[in-house]
Write an enzyme that holds these catalytic residues in place. Structure first.
Site, PDB file in Angstrom:
ATOM      1  N   GLY A 358       0.823  -1.198   0.000  1.00 17.26           N
ATOM      2  CA  GLY A 358       0.000   0.000   0.000  1.00 17.26           C
ATOM      3  C   GLY A 358       0.853   1.242   0.000  1.00 17.26           C
ATOM      4  O   GLY A 358       2.080   1.178  -0.056  1.00 17.26           O
ATOM      5  N   ASP A 472       9.671 -10.485   5.441  1.00 23.96           N
ATOM      6  CA  ASP A 472       9.924  -9.599   4.300  1.00 23.96           C
ATOM      7  C   ASP A 472      11.114  -8.693   4.592  1.00 23.96           C
ATOM      8  O   ASP A 472      11.025  -7.474   4.499  1.00 23.96           O
ATOM      9  CB  ASP A 472       8.661  -8.790   3.973  1.00 23.96           C
ATOM     10  CG  ASP A 472       8.679  -8.286   2.536  1.00 23.96           C
ATOM     11  OD1 ASP A 472       9.544  -8.749   1.757  1.00 23.96           O
ATOM     12  OD2 ASP A 472       7.845  -7.428   2.197  1.00 23.96           O
TER      13      ASP A 472
END
Ligand SMILES: *[C@@H]1O[C@H](CO)[C@@H](O)[C@H](O)[C@H]1NC(C)=O
Ligand SMILES: *[C@@H]1O[C@H](CO)[C@@H](O)[C@H](O)[C@H]1NC(C)=O
Ligand SMILES: *[C@@H]1O[C@H](CO)[C@@H](O)[C@H](O)[C@H]1NC(C)=O
Ligand SMILES: *[C@@H]1O[C@H](CO)[C@@H](O)[C@H](O)[C@H]1NC(C)=O
Length: 669
Positions: A358, A472
């Site tokens: 996002g 991540d």
């Protein structure tokens, strides 16, 4: 027996005496940023309002008001006879609908002012004792009336009074602007808060009085500076305080903050904590009402209509999603309205970046003036949100200096907003790739950041209550705080994407190039898959390349293979970022590169745990040579995976965070 008693009594007395002496020679100081709960002596009209504002006159006429610090200050030490240096600072505001008298700051041997007169005598002196040396009074008057008896210069002055209200020196209220040195006028009765500093220098026997509007730094040039030897005036011990006695109704003399020190500058008053002054109109209401009433009525009707309109628009604009189970997360829940305001409606100029999860906006929280980064994660499914928020909030409890602090969240329609502390120096990849004009990092900074991120992973894997897998790790998820420390961000986000999908399909999340090969077959993230990504991250930081490199012929090479090849050829340090121009530590570089290779070993059980990684980095255990023979390393598995379906993603989105279906390896299903 009785002799011993006397002796111990004597030593007790001696001890007490000694203690007192310690107190006596110590410097006195105090600071009030608002007076709530303070123990000032308040006489007559003086009172402290519930918000902590000190009001000297409370609107009454000719009623004296005094606020006095409860213990007297020591102005002369025992060891020296002269009055020592002292410094006072206070913030005041005067509201006075009719011309009325001002107030004083005073130093006085006593605190009984029952014989003093009001109005022009400020409740400090009277017509009998005014001017007498036996008063031992020093005062600074802020006078808002011109009194000919005391030869006042005007009705807006500040003056130094010694034993008498006929000032030894006075000047119109104002201050010297530090930039141009110009004198700027101030109006005492403006109702605006202003600050005054009074400084006495023992050696120069100099009294300085300085003024400025609130929020201004103390001007370097004093408004009044006059020589006076206060050793001829003040007593050894004396009280400090304020006095006033207004001549007209509804005059208010507010003190917002006050500080005092001997032998040093008065402590700074905390401007942010000061109480607010009520705003009282300076006009008589009766005159105003006749004109204002009809207009007000019309305005009122318009306002009600307008309010309904605005409220319904606001309701739609700031509507958010709240469910019962969220109640327990109350403190971590931000309102959408606050975030909307903080980012000026998520304007593009506040956009910090956008990634796979996002867009990220910079914002400023109005109430706390805290800079934040707001990440808007769009989600179609409501599934998994509860688990995610539980985790987000539990992660919010995590405290580690190398994690980006998560402040809270907000939900709205299909969106989740995550609020982090803003990291002024941005993300690490910008520095490594010299993007956005960011200069490259020094060797020491690079090693520092690697150690920082290792520390944060050690914490997530081994030191907090339950194991947290980041999933991540990459240079663009590492942010630099204002001291250029590395901080890991975006934890747990990957997990959100795991929830809410059909549990039948294995769904891998992370970034291509950082994914451990076993994820393709198991799809199950483990601490060791984090270690793999961390290994790639190390190589990225040392070499200054992305994990998948493109050469001139547009061929793709895995960074890890390239480094490995160099090692096998005996030219390991050729891989170190050329931006460093050779300014690095050879031994350290070899250690770190080999550690990077070991962490990104294709066989997960060959990788070290984060605890071991930390030991390697700290030099607690020797170089990882023996665990990792160059010839044993094989990245064939990786190339195999590339041939089986990774190509498409690797070719088109080399640096994008994305999710993909893993290829089915022979033998699965
Ligand atoms: C001001 O203070 C005095 C003494 O405490 C009190 O008698 C008087 O009522 C107060 N006046 C107002 C307007 O509050
Ligand atoms: C203050 O002084 C006056 C006389 O000067 C005396 O009558 C009064 O009792 C004193 N008040 C206190 C509290 O000592
Ligand atoms: C007093 O003011 C004068 C003139 O502005 C300045 O030179 C001096 O340093 C000041 N002294 C103190 C103690 O603030
Ligand atoms: C100030 O007055 C005291 C007491 O009278 C005296 O001892 C001292 O020397 C004076 N200081 C200066 C600088 O004149």
């Amino acid at each position: 027996m009785s002799k011993m008693k006397t002796l111990s009594l004597l030593s007790l007395l001696f001890f007490l005496g000694l203690n007192q002496q310690v107190h006596v020679t110590g410097d006195d100081n105090f600071v009030y940023s608002g007076f709530a709960g303070s123990k000032l002596i308040l006489n007559g009209a003086a009172m402290v309002m519930p918000n902590g504002l000190l009001d000297l006159t409370n609107g009454s006429v000719r009623l004296k008001g005094h606020a006095i610090y409860p213990t007297p200050m020591r102005f002369r030490g025992l060891s020296y006879r002269t009055v020592q240096s002292f410094s006072v600072s206070f913030i005041f505001g005067i509201v006075s609908p009719h011309p009325s008298n001002g107030f004083t700051f005073f130093v006085s041997p006593g605190k009984n002012f029952s014989d003093a007169l009001p109005t022009q005598y400020f409740g400090l002196l009277n017509d009998q004792n005014n001017g007498m040396e036996t008063n031992h009074i020093f005062a600074v008057e802020l006078d808002t009336i011109q009194n000919s008896e005391f030869q006042d210069i005007n009705d807006n002055h500040i003056g130094i009074d010694i034993n008498s209200l006929h000032s030894v020196q006075s000047d119109s209220a104002g201050y010297y602007d530090d930039r141009h040195g110009m004198l700027k006028q101030l109006t005492l009765v403006s109702g605006d808060p202003m600050q005054v500093w009074v400084d006495y220098d023992r050696v120069a026997t100099l009294i300085n009085v300085t003024m400025a509007p609130l929020n201004f730094a103390k001007p370097s040039r004093a408004l009044i500076s006059t020589n006076y030897n206060l050793s001829t005036v003040l007593t050894e011990l004396a009280y400090v305080g304020f006095s006033s006695a207004a001549g007209k109704a509804n005059a208010r003399h507010y003190i917002l903050g006050w500080s005092f020190a001997t032998n040093g500058p008065a402590p700074a008053i905390d401007i942010r904590k000061l109480p607010k002054m009520p705003h009282i109109g300076s006009k008589d209401w009766s005159n105003v009402i006749e004109i204002v009433l009809p207009i007000a009525t019309a305005a009122f009707i318009l306002m009600v209509g307008g309010t309904i309109f605005v409220l319904s628009r606001r309701y739609l604009r700031y509507r958010e999603l709240r469910e019962d189970w969220e109640a327990e997360f109350g403190p971590h829940r931000f309102s959408y309205k606050d975030l909307h305001h903080a980012t000026e409606g998520f304007k593009n100029k506040h956009l910090l970046g956008s990634g796979g999860f996002g867009r990220v906006y910079k914002g400023l929280l109005a109430r706390s003036s805290l800079e934040i980064a707001v990440k808007r994660v769009s989600r179609d499914s409501k599934q998994g949100i509860k688990e995610f928020i539980t985790e987000v909030v539990s992660i919010g409890h995590l405290q580690h200096r190398n994690l980006v602090p998560l402040l809270g969240y907000c939900r709205r329609n299909n969106e989740l907003l995550l609020v982090h502390e803003f990291m002024p120096n941005g993300s690490l990849d910008k520095y490594l790739l010299n993007e956005d004009g960011k200069r490259s990092l020094s060797w020491a900074q690079r090693v520092g950041v690697i150690k920082d991120i290792a520390a944060s992973l050690l914490y997530l894997h081994h030191e907090c209550e339950k194991v947290i897998i980041h999933r991540d790790i990459k240079a663009s998820n590492v942010l630099l705080d204002n001291e250029m420390n590395g901080r890991l961000g975006d934890f747990g986000l990957a997990r959100l994407y795991d929830h809410g999908v059909n549990s039948q399909t294995t769904h891998v999340v992370g970034t291509i190039g950082y994914l451990a090969p076993e994820l393709a077959s198991t799809g199950k993230p483990t601490p060791l898959t984090d270690v793999f990504s961390f290994g790639i991250f190390i190589l990225e930081v040392v070499c200054g390349h992305r994990p998948i490199m493109k050469n001139e012929e547009e061929n793709h090479t895995m960074l890890v293979d390239w480094v490995l090849q160099h090692w096998q050829n005996g030219s390991l340090t050729d891989t170190v970022d050329t931006n460093l121009s050779g300014n690095y530590d050879n031994i350290e570089a070899c250690l770190v590169l080999k550690l990077g290779l070991l962490c990104s070993h294709p066989f997960m059980h060959a990788r070290p745990s984060m605890r071991q990684v930390m030991q390697y980095l700290n030099g607690d255990i020797p170089q990882p040579d023996d665990q990792l023979m160059p010839t044993q390393m094989s990245f064939e598995l990786l190339s195999l995976m590339q041939n089986e379906g990774f190509d498409h993603y690797i070719m088109s989105f080399p640096s994008l965070t994305t999710s993909y279906e893993p290829p089915v390896l022979p033998g699965e299903r």
